[in-house]
Each structure stands twice: as structure tokens, then as C-alpha cells.
Design a protein around this motif. Structure first.
Motif, PDB file in Angstrom:
ATOM      1  N   GLN A   9     -29.682  23.419 -40.340  1.00  0.00           N
ATOM      2  CA  GLN A   9     -29.532  24.185 -39.292  1.00  0.00           C
ATOM      3  C   GLN A   9     -29.686  25.634 -39.807  1.00  0.00           C
ATOM      4  N   SER A  34     -37.195  26.866 -33.242  1.00  0.00           N
ATOM      5  CA  SER A  34     -36.169  26.257 -32.432  1.00  0.00           C
ATOM      6  C   SER A  34     -36.783  24.793 -32.029  1.00  0.00           C
ATOM      7  N   LYS A  40     -29.865  28.627 -34.435  1.00  0.00           N
ATOM      8  CA  LYS A  40     -28.980  29.780 -33.598  1.00  0.00           C
ATOM      9  C   LYS A  40     -29.748  31.031 -33.882  1.00  0.00           C
ATOM     10  N   CYS A  42     -30.096  35.002 -33.358  1.00  0.00           N
ATOM     11  CA  CYS A  42     -29.394  36.162 -33.317  1.00  0.00           C
ATOM     12  C   CYS A  42     -30.268  37.437 -33.228  1.00  0.00           C
ATOM     13  N   ARG A  60     -25.259  27.433 -42.155  1.00  0.00           N
ATOM     14  CA  ARG A  60     -26.702  27.474 -41.655  1.00  0.00           C
ATOM     15  C   ARG A  60     -27.596  28.393 -42.722  1.00  0.00           C
TER      16      ARG A  60
END
Length: 279
Positions: A9, A34, A40, A42, A60
């Protein structure tokens, strides 16, 4: 060197300056990351959010999308929280100042760098840490190179980036906006307590770089030459102290000073960066 699985991740932190200067490269990096891993993404707008994202990364793996300054800020933040040793960073270089990242082995170009994040390996590297808790990833120069006479962080036209610049100043060495062109300096350079150059020998330049991962810093002092070029003085050691008249130095992307004394120590294998694997 540790390898990474695509099931890892990722925490992708996109620096505001990267979005401002090269939105297309940011988009490409985000799409590649991705598509290849659980990512994730940000986009911090200010210092509190930047710090909060890194602090709450959990398991992560952080990926910094930005320039050298963004990488230095991330390493500095983790170092000061004493979390650097257990956190492997990755980077997609986007921006105008990328010499440090490339010298450390990060590929040029958003696609190549993003693929290295997904398929690369961990490289452990030494870190220079000074007595004010500042860090040096690549090299420091005394006095600063001519290119360092202006602040590395440009003043943005948009007001929303101003709070973010506070983070730049607080998590990295403070850049000087105007630095007079330096002349010869009289400085004492000590390596592991041994004097390499004393105050009676004017010097033109001093450079200190962390080794590959051997726990030693490489020091080069160029004495002031009259006529024929003087032979550089070289030494290596675990600690380097420079003292004398007020001096400034450039560490990675920031110019600091004036100071009269500073000591750097090498922390062996202090941090890990994801780089392309062999072959």
C-alpha cells in the motif's frame, strides 16, 4: 536490498509546488502508481496537513511527488520524529530542482520513476546530521556555490502556498535570499578530532558528502592557490567540524548561516530510498 511487491500500500504525497509547476507529470505519476498498487493519494495544502499525513501513514509506504526540497522535508520530518530508520521512502521527481534525487539514483521522468516505486528495491544510505538536527542527503558546500545565492524556494503568486512555505523553513535548512559572493575563508576543519586545515591556511572551498553506506563522510578542502593550482586536501571520517569566522554553507537545497561552528556526524544506513533494481 529489500524488494517490494505490487500489493504494497502506497501513500502518495503530491507536493503543492509540483502541482503548480508540472501538473501533467503529476497526473502521469498518479495514474501509473494507482494502476500498479493500492495507492492513497494526498494533496496537502499546508504544513499541518503535510505533517499529519506523514505522521499517520500507518503501514503505507510514503511516495513523495515533488522536487529535492520535498524529499529533504520528508526526510527531515521523519528524522526529527526518530522514525526514519523504519520508513522506506520513494520519490517521483517533479519540479525544477532535482539534482539531489537523480544523484541518489531516482530515475528522471515521471513514468520511469513511478515504475521504480512499484518494482524497485530499497537502498540504504548514510545521512549527515548536524548539531542543530539538520540533515544532508547529498552534499554540503562551504562557501555556497554561486547558484546558491538566491533562495531555492520561489515566492509564489498564489496566496494559498504561503503557509506551505512555513513548513519549508521549519523542516529544512533555512535558505538565505541574498548571500554576498564569498571570497577565501579562514576555517579550521577537523575530521574525527584531527585538524585537516587550520586557520592559517585560507581555503577556496570545502565539500562534505556522506559515503555510499560505509559510515564515513568524504571531505575535500581546496586551499587558496596563488599561481599553480593547489592540491586538494582529502580526508574521511565519522564526524566533521568546521569553525572560524562567520560562514555560510549549502546543504542540498538550502543555504544556512552565517554560523561560526558546525559539526556533522554520519549516521550509517540511516534511511532507505526506493531505486530501480539491477537489470
Amino acid at each position: 536490498m529489500a524488494t517490494f511487491a505490487t500489493s504494497d500500500q502506497l501513500l502518495v504525497i503530491i507536493d503543492p509546488a509540483a502541482r503548480e509547476t508540472d501538473g501533467e507529470s503529476v497526473r502521469i505519476a498518479k495514474d501509473v502508481l494507482s494502476a500498479g498498487a493500492a495507492a492513497k493519494v494526498c494533496m496537502p495544502d499546508g504544513p499541518e496537513e503535510f505533517a499529519r499525513i506523514l505522521a499517520r501513514r500507518g503501514s503505507r509506504r510514503p511516495v513523495v511527488v515533488g522536487d529535492d526540497g520535498a524529499l529533504v522535508r520528508a526526510v527531515t520530518f521523519l528524522h526529527r520524529r526518530r522514525e526514519l530508520a523504519d520508513c522506506v521512502l520513494a520519490m517521483v521527481p517533479v519540479g525544477g530542482t532535482l539534482g539531489v534525487a537523480h544523484a541518489l539514483g531516482v530515475p528522471a521522468g515521471a513514468v520511469a520513476a513511478a515504475r521504480a516505486v512499484l518494482d524497485g528495491v530499497e537502498r540504504r544510505m548514510d545521512l549527515l546530521v548536524d548539531d542543530s538536527d539538520g540533515v544532508v542527503l547529498g552534499a554540503l558546500r562551504i562557501p555556497p556555490l554561486a547558484a546558491a545565492v538566491e533562495a531555492p524556494e520561489p515566492v509564489p503568486a498564489r496566496g494559498w502556498l504561503r503557509p506551505y512555505q512555513t513548513l519549508v523553513r521549519s523542516l529544512s535548512t533555512r535558505p538565505a535570499s541574498v548571500v554576498p559572493r564569498p571570497g577565501p575563508a579562514r576555517l579550521r576543519v577537523e575530521v574525527d578530532g584531527r585538524t585537516v586545515v587550520d586557520l592559517d591556511q585560507p581555503v577556496e572551498a570545502i565539500s562534505v558528502t556522506p559515503g555510499a553506506c560505509g559510515g564515513l563522510a568524504e571531505v575535500e578542502v581546496r586551499p587558496l592557490s596563488v599561481g599553480a593550482e593547489a592540491t586538494p586536501v582529502r580526508a574521511s571520517g565519522r564526524t566533521v567540524t568546521v569553525a572560524g569566522a562567520d560562514f555560510r554553507y549549502r546543504a542540498d537545497v538550502g543555504v544556512t548561516g552565517p554560523v561560526r561552528r558546525r559539526t556533522w556526524r554520519v549516521v550509517k544506513g540511516a534511511w532507505g530510498l526506493t531505486v530501480p533494481g539491477a537489470g
